[in-house]
Design an enzyme around this catalytic site. Structure first.
Site, PDB file in Angstrom:
ATOM      1  N   ARG A  54     -44.030  -5.536 -50.666  1.00  0.00           N
ATOM      2  CA  ARG A  54     -43.933  -6.740 -49.834  1.00  0.00           C
ATOM      3  C   ARG A  54     -44.449  -7.793 -50.110  1.00  0.00           C
ATOM      4  O   ARG A  54     -43.674  -9.521 -49.557  1.00  0.00           O
ATOM      5  CB  ARG A  54     -44.607  -7.026 -47.818  1.00  0.00           C
ATOM      6  CG  ARG A  54     -43.513  -7.699 -47.271  1.00  0.00           C
ATOM      7  CD  ARG A  54     -44.185  -7.402 -45.689  1.00  0.00           C
ATOM      8  NE  ARG A  54     -44.923  -7.107 -44.901  1.00  0.00           N
ATOM      9  CZ  ARG A  54     -46.408  -7.510 -45.147  1.00  0.00           C
ATOM     10  NH1 ARG A  54     -46.146  -8.953 -45.567  1.00  0.00           N
ATOM     11  NH2 ARG A  54     -47.073  -6.888 -44.255  1.00  0.00           N
ATOM     12  N   TYR A 107     -20.841 -21.800 -45.101  1.00  0.00           N
ATOM     13  CA  TYR A 107     -20.579 -19.564 -44.758  1.00  0.00           C
ATOM     14  C   TYR A 107     -21.249 -19.965 -43.240  1.00  0.00           C
ATOM     15  O   TYR A 107     -22.012 -20.222 -42.495  1.00  0.00           O
ATOM     16  CB  TYR A 107     -21.693 -19.577 -45.779  1.00  0.00           C
ATOM     17  CG  TYR A 107     -22.137 -17.635 -45.361  1.00  0.00           C
ATOM     18  CD1 TYR A 107     -20.612 -16.717 -45.164  1.00  0.00           C
ATOM     19  CD2 TYR A 107     -22.846 -17.490 -44.683  1.00  0.00           C
ATOM     20  CE1 TYR A 107     -21.254 -15.234 -45.083  1.00  0.00           C
ATOM     21  CE2 TYR A 107     -23.228 -15.834 -44.250  1.00  0.00           C
ATOM     22  CZ  TYR A 107     -22.022 -15.306 -45.006  1.00  0.00           C
ATOM     23  OH  TYR A 107     -22.327 -13.854 -44.100  1.00  0.00           O
ATOM     24  N   ASP A 179     -26.849 -24.420 -51.356  1.00  0.00           N
ATOM     25  CA  ASP A 179     -26.399 -22.710 -52.013  1.00  0.00           C
ATOM     26  C   ASP A 179     -25.438 -22.722 -52.656  1.00  0.00           C
ATOM     27  O   ASP A 179     -24.416 -23.828 -52.899  1.00  0.00           O
ATOM     28  CB  ASP A 179     -25.616 -22.055 -50.118  1.00  0.00           C
ATOM     29  CG  ASP A 179     -24.655 -20.475 -50.150  1.00  0.00           C
ATOM     30  OD1 ASP A 179     -25.063 -20.071 -51.561  1.00  0.00           O
ATOM     31  OD2 ASP A 179     -24.347 -20.125 -49.096  1.00  0.00           O
ATOM     32  N   LYS A 204     -23.335 -11.179 -53.676  1.00  0.00           N
ATOM     33  CA  LYS A 204     -22.217 -11.912 -54.474  1.00  0.00           C
ATOM     34  C   LYS A 204     -21.968 -11.187 -56.523  1.00  0.00           C
ATOM     35  O   LYS A 204     -22.256 -10.434 -56.554  1.00  0.00           O
ATOM     36  CB  LYS A 204     -21.444 -12.564 -54.243  1.00  0.00           C
ATOM     37  CG  LYS A 204     -21.629 -13.196 -52.272  1.00  0.00           C
ATOM     38  CD  LYS A 204     -21.022 -12.151 -51.167  1.00  0.00           C
ATOM     39  CE  LYS A 204     -21.776 -12.425 -50.365  1.00  0.00           C
ATOM     40  NZ  LYS A 204     -21.690 -13.407 -49.791  1.00  0.00           N
TER      41      LYS A 204
HETATM   42  C1  LIG Z   1     -22.294 -13.638 -48.562  1.00  0.00           C
HETATM   43  C2  LIG Z   1     -22.714 -15.183 -48.372  1.00  0.00           C
HETATM   44  C3  LIG Z   1     -23.808 -15.542 -48.140  1.00  0.00           C
HETATM   45  C4  LIG Z   1     -24.543 -14.913 -47.209  1.00  0.00           C
HETATM   46  O1  LIG Z   1     -25.216 -13.800 -47.434  1.00  0.00           O
HETATM   47  P1  LIG Z   1     -25.663 -11.797 -47.828  1.00  0.00           P
HETATM   48  O2  LIG Z   1     -26.114 -11.560 -48.556  1.00  0.00           O
HETATM   49  O3  LIG Z   1     -24.333 -11.424 -46.972  1.00  0.00           O
HETATM   50  O4  LIG Z   1     -26.569 -12.477 -46.290  1.00  0.00           O
HETATM   51  C5  LIG Z   1     -24.330 -16.835 -47.711  1.00  0.00           C
HETATM   52  N1  LIG Z   1     -23.683 -17.657 -48.515  1.00  0.00           N
HETATM   53  C6  LIG Z   1     -22.258 -17.994 -49.111  1.00  0.00           C
HETATM   54  C7  LIG Z   1     -21.631 -19.103 -49.146  1.00  0.00           C
HETATM   55  C8  LIG Z   1     -21.700 -16.341 -49.073  1.00  0.00           C
HETATM   56  O5  LIG Z   1     -20.905 -16.188 -49.886  1.00  0.00           O
END
Ligand SMILES: *Cc1c(COP(=O)(O)O)cnc(C)c1O
Length: 391
Positions: A54, A107, A179, A204
């Site tokens: 952790r 998002y 992000d 992603k």
């Molecule tokens: C999918 C996504 C997230 C969230 O991520 P997870 O891995 O599903 O928790 C955040 N920002 C964007 C732009 C995303 O496409």
């Protein structure tokens, strides 16, 4: 090491304690110490890798080394999901009474943190139109500690002027959290434009194979140390096997992104023609209202686009039903093309009203181009759009 591919393949060499070309999976929850002094030292080591998983694991450190190298930041860390990266960073950087600015188009999970979670913790939030840089200046108050940016935004592909907003935020003592999931560091490096912390849904493109949930954060060691301290308490730890899989996926990021971006561009251009498509949202198109801005901060334009079908939600459903290669699924960034109806996808995180406020039209379909041959994808998507006209 100057090229992105070379750096992606070799940046973690110093944190692989073995000479194995493919590093071992450290499938362990804990690590033993030679004596009490060593044990006591490892218990207080920030972002260490030899105390308790952790707190950190060699598989985490290997991914972090590559992410920091690609984003051009001093440090990085990994989390159990993209949302874990966001909530850990936010909890690490704000306190009750603070104010946070975010974007209207963002998002769904980020929107829900801003609208539903933070207000419960005594943190006020304001969401602004990211295409209007002055709106950020108007929203920022003396209490604003954090500005959450996402560019291009999911699912509308709106663009934020990273350098201009970072300057406004910093002039007011606020930090910028960006992000970078949709662009990836191959296409855009927000830290170069002033973002303090860059975060990813590594689920992603970074992993790229739809088989891992993970998140990543990149920034200065000082800020990541603050976030890591909270990560110990939120406990959203990435499993060693998932970190290992993420590293394996990451190795091919530059070459995958090249194909994703080429397919995204080809689909966006082709979808401007069918009369059933009322609008195409893609920052690489000259018709995108912020195309000029996008070219100043992105080297290419990503694999995600959104189209608006004439006929609203019903037409969106009919279009999705006609796709044969592209599949209807949440997420993006994997090898296969995925198409979704954003207005349906985020009902678990946002109310219908909040989805409307986020500017998501019922006729919107988001397409995340995969790595298939461009001609096959064009056939699939254009045939579906053309069939709509024939109705
Ligand atoms: C999918 C996504 C997230 C969230 O991520 P997870 O891995 O599903 O928790 C955040 N920002 C964007 C732009 C995303 O496409």
């Amino acid at each position: 090491m100057t090229g992105a591919s070379t750096r992606t393949i070799h940046a973690d060499r110093d944190v692989n304690p073995t000479q194995a070309i493919a590093p071992p999976i450290y499938q362990t929850a804990n690590f033993w110490a030679d004596d009490l002094a060593a044990f006591a030292a490892s218990a207080v080591e920030t972002r260490g890798t030899s105390f308790y998983t952790r707190y950190g694991n060699p598989n985490h450190a290997q991914v972090a080394a590559v992410v920091a190298e690609l984003e051009g930041t001093e440090a990085a860390m990994v989390t159990a999901s993209g949302m874990a990266a966001l909530t850990t960073a936010v909890l690490g950087l704000i306190s009750s009474g603070d104010h946070v600015v975010g974007q209207v188009s963002t998002y769904g999970g980020t929107a829900s943190v801003l609208q539903n979670l933070l207000p419960r913790l005594g943190v006020s939030t304001t969401m602004v139109d990211q295409t209007d840089t002055a709106a950020f200046a108007r929203a920022i108050t003396t209490n604003t500690k954090l500005v959450l940016l996402e560019t291009p935004s999911n699912p509308l592909l709106q663009v934020t002027d990273l350098a201009a907003v970072a300057e406004i935020a910093h002039a007011n003592g606020a930090l910028v959290l960006a992000d970078n999931t949709l662009a990836t560091p191959i296409t855009q490096r927000p830290a170069e434009f002033g973002a303090d912390v860059v975060w990813h849904s590594a689920t992603k493109y970074l992993n790229g194979h739809s088989d891992v949930s993970a998140g990543a954060l990149a920034g200065s060691a000082e800020l990541l140390d603050r976030i890591w301290d909270v990560g110990l308490l939120t406990g959203a730890v990435l499993g060693p096997i998932d970190a290992w899989l993420l590293l394996r996926g990451l190795r091919t990021l530059p070459i995958r992104v090249e194909r994703h971006n080429a397919n995204g561009m080809a689909l966006a251009e082709a979808l401007e023609n069918p009369p059933a498509v009322a609008a195409v949202h893609y920052p690489g198109l000259a018709s995108h209202p912020q195309h000029a801005l996008a070219t100043t901060q992105m080297s290419s334009f990503g694999g995600v686009l959104a189209i608006e079908l004439v006929g609203g939600g019903e037409a969106a459903g009919a279009f999705l039903g006609r796709l044969t290669i592209s599949r209807i699924a949440a997420s993006l960034g994997g090898v296969g093309t995925l198409a979704v109806h954003p207005a349906s996808m985020w009902r678990g995180m946002l109310s219908d009203e909040q989805i409307v406020e986020a500017g998501v039209p019922l006729g919107l379909v988001r397409i995340a181009a995969g790595l298939e041959d461009t001609a096959d994808l064009l056939d699939d998507v254009i045939a579906a759009a053309d069939a709509m006209d024939a109705r």
